[in-house]
Design a protein around this motif. Structure first.
Motif, short mmCIF file in Angstrom:
data_model
loop_
_atom_site.label_atom_id
_atom_site.label_comp_id
_atom_site.label_asym_id
_atom_site.label_seq_id
_atom_site.Cartn_x
_atom_site.Cartn_y
_atom_site.Cartn_z
N GLU A 52 0.56 -0.77 -0.19
CA GLU A 52 -0.19 -0.01 0.52
C GLU A 52 0.84 1.16 0.15
O GLU A 52 1.01 2.08 -0.54
N ASN A 56 1.64 3.69 -3.22
CA ASN A 56 0.93 4.95 -2.68
C ASN A 56 2.74 6.50 -3.36
O ASN A 56 2.23 7.47 -3.63
N SER A 60 3.36 9.27 -6.60
CA SER A 60 3.21 10.71 -6.06
C SER A 60 3.97 12.00 -7.10
O SER A 60 4.32 10.89 -8.71
#
Length: 203
Positions: A52, A56, A60
Motif C-alpha cells: 500500500e 502511494n 506521487s
C-alpha cells in the motif's frame, strides 16, 4: 572517534553479538520460508502494508524522490532506535531480526511457488541495495543485543567495581554513537541505490 576504521573496530569487538544477530536473521528467513498459519497471516499483513505504501509512493509527483525519502527515514530511524531499544534486555532487536528475515524468506519462497523469475527478484530487486542495507541492519541489531547483554550484566553482576562499570559503559556508549552515525550513512547509501538503481531495474 567517528572514523570508519573506529566503526569497524567497534563491530569486531562485538563479534558474539554480531554472530547471534546473523543467526537470528537467517532463522527468521527459514521461519518465513516455511511460514504457515498465524505466521503466514502476520507476514501477509506486513507485505500488504508495504504494498500500500509502495503504491502511494508510485502515484506521487516524483516517485524516485518519494521512495528515497521514505526508505531512508524509515530504515535510518529504525536502525538507530533499535540499538537503544536493545536496553530492554535485547528482546526487540531479536524480534526485529526475526521478522525482517521472515519477510524476505517468505517473499522468496512465495515467488518460487508462483513461478516468478528469482534472478529479477534477488539480483535486481534485492542485491543492489541489500548488500549494504541488510548488513547495516544486522550490525545495528547486534549493538542492540550487546546493549541488552550489558544491561543484564549490570543487573546481575554486582561484584564488579563501580568505577570499572562506569568506564565500561562510557566506552560502550561511545561505540553506540559511532555505530549510529555510520549505520545512518550506510543506510543513506542503500536508500540512494534502492531509489535509483533498484527502482530502474524493476520498472
Amino acid at each position: 572517534m567517528l572514523s570508519f576504521l573506529t566503526f569497524i573496530k567497534d563491530v569486531k569487538s562485538i563479534r558474539k553479538a554480531l554472530l547471534l544477530a546473523t543467526i537470528l536473521f537467517i532463522a527468521g528467513g527459514i521461519i518465513g520460508w516455511i511460514g504457515t498459519g498465524a505466521m503466514e497471516k502476520l507476514l501477509i499483513q506486513q507485505l500488504e502494508g508495504l504494498s500500500e505504501i509502495s503504491n502511494n509512493l508510485r502515484d506521487s509527483d516524483n516517485p524516485q524522490w518519494s521512495f528515497f525519502i521514505f526508505i531512508f527515514l524509515n530504515n535510518s530511524i529504525k536502525g538507530v532506535v533499535i540499538i537503544f531499544l536493545g536496553a530492554l534486555l535485547g528482546v526487540l532487536p531479536a524480534l526485529f531480526l526475526l521478522i525482517n528475515g521472515a519477510v524476505i524468506g517468505y517473499i522468496i519462497h512465495l515467488s518460487i511457488l508462483q513461478g516468478q523469475d528469482l534472478f529479477t527478484l534477488i539480483v535486481k530487486g534485492l542485491l543492489p541495495h541489500g548488500i549494504i542495507e541488510i548488513p547495516a541492519i544486522i550490525i545495528a541489531c547486534a549493538f542492540g543485543l550487546q546493549f541488552g547483554a550489558k544491561v543484564a550484566g549490570s543487573l546481575f553482576k554486582r561484584s564488579a567495581r563501580s568505577t570499572g562499570r562506569e568506564a565500561d559503559w562510557s566506552f560502550f556508549m561511545r561505540q553506540t554513537l559511532t555505530a549510529s552515525i555510520w549505520i545512518v550513512i550506510l543506510l543513506l547509501i542503500a536508500a540512494v541505490i534502492e531509489s535509483t538503481i533498484t527502482f530502474s531495474l524493476l520498472s
